[in-house]
Design an enzyme around this catalytic site. Structure first.
Site, PDB file in Angstrom:
ATOM      1  N   TYR A  69     -12.539  -4.661   8.597  1.00 19.37           N
ATOM      2  CA  TYR A  69     -13.937  -4.896   8.243  1.00 19.37           C
ATOM      3  C   TYR A  69     -14.338  -4.095   7.008  1.00 19.37           C
ATOM      4  CZ  TYR A  69     -18.995  -5.175   8.511  1.00 19.37           C
ATOM      5  OH  TYR A  69     -20.327  -5.357   8.211  1.00 19.37           O
ATOM      6  N   LYS A  82     -15.391  -5.747   3.419  1.00 21.77           N
ATOM      7  CA  LYS A  82     -16.741  -5.416   2.947  1.00 21.77           C
ATOM      8  C   LYS A  82     -16.677  -4.767   1.566  1.00 21.77           C
ATOM      9  CE  LYS A  82     -20.825  -2.887   4.514  1.00 21.77           C
ATOM     10  NZ  LYS A  82     -21.390  -2.085   5.600  1.00 21.77           N
TER      11      LYS A  82
END
Length: 140
Positions: A34, A38
């Site tokens: 993640y 991101k």
């Protein structure tokens, strides 16, 4: 963050990104995916936003990073006291708590409005202070 995943994403190489992600998972470090994706998105945004295709065409390119938003998808999380406690710890939102979808929509509406004539390449955190709380004052 995983550098191989980040680099493959920035290179636009989906097969390499998937292969790198699989290696991260094999190492038991799936929690790195993640933040890697991101970061890749934020870095792409900053570079693309000032390009002839975006800024040169008069289009402000930015992103919104919401915290936890109350939606039908998140309703089961709020109904489960254990999950609510996990969310409270993982995404602390000291300013007004969890957001309604309209809060995020208002931020998006301004970002794409004629009033936004000069903001480009920014990730706007509409998260009740979660990002500032989690990353602290040294990160800006």
């Amino acid at each position: 963050m995983d550098d191989d995943v980040l680099r493959a994403c920035l290179d636009g190489d989906e097969p390499a990104a998937l292969a790198a992600a699989a290696k991260v998972i094999e190492r038991g470090e799936g929690n790195r995916l993640y933040p890697s994706s991101k970061s890749a998105l934020a870095r792409w945004l900053r570079a693309a936003s000032v390009s002839p295709e975006w800024a040169g065409a008069g289009i402000p390119l930015n992103a919104v990073a919401p915290g936890v938003v109350r939606t039908p998808m998140s309703d089961p999380l709020f109904a489960d006291e254990k999950m609510r406690a996990v969310m409270d710890r993982a995404v602390p939102m000291p300013l007004n708590g969890y957001a309604e979808p309209e809060v995020i929509a208002e931020a998006l509406a301004w970002l794409i409005s004629p009033a936004n004539s000069h903001m480009a390449g920014q990730v706007v955190y509409v998260d009740g202070g979660a990002e500032a709380t989690l990353r602290g004052p040294a990160t800006y």
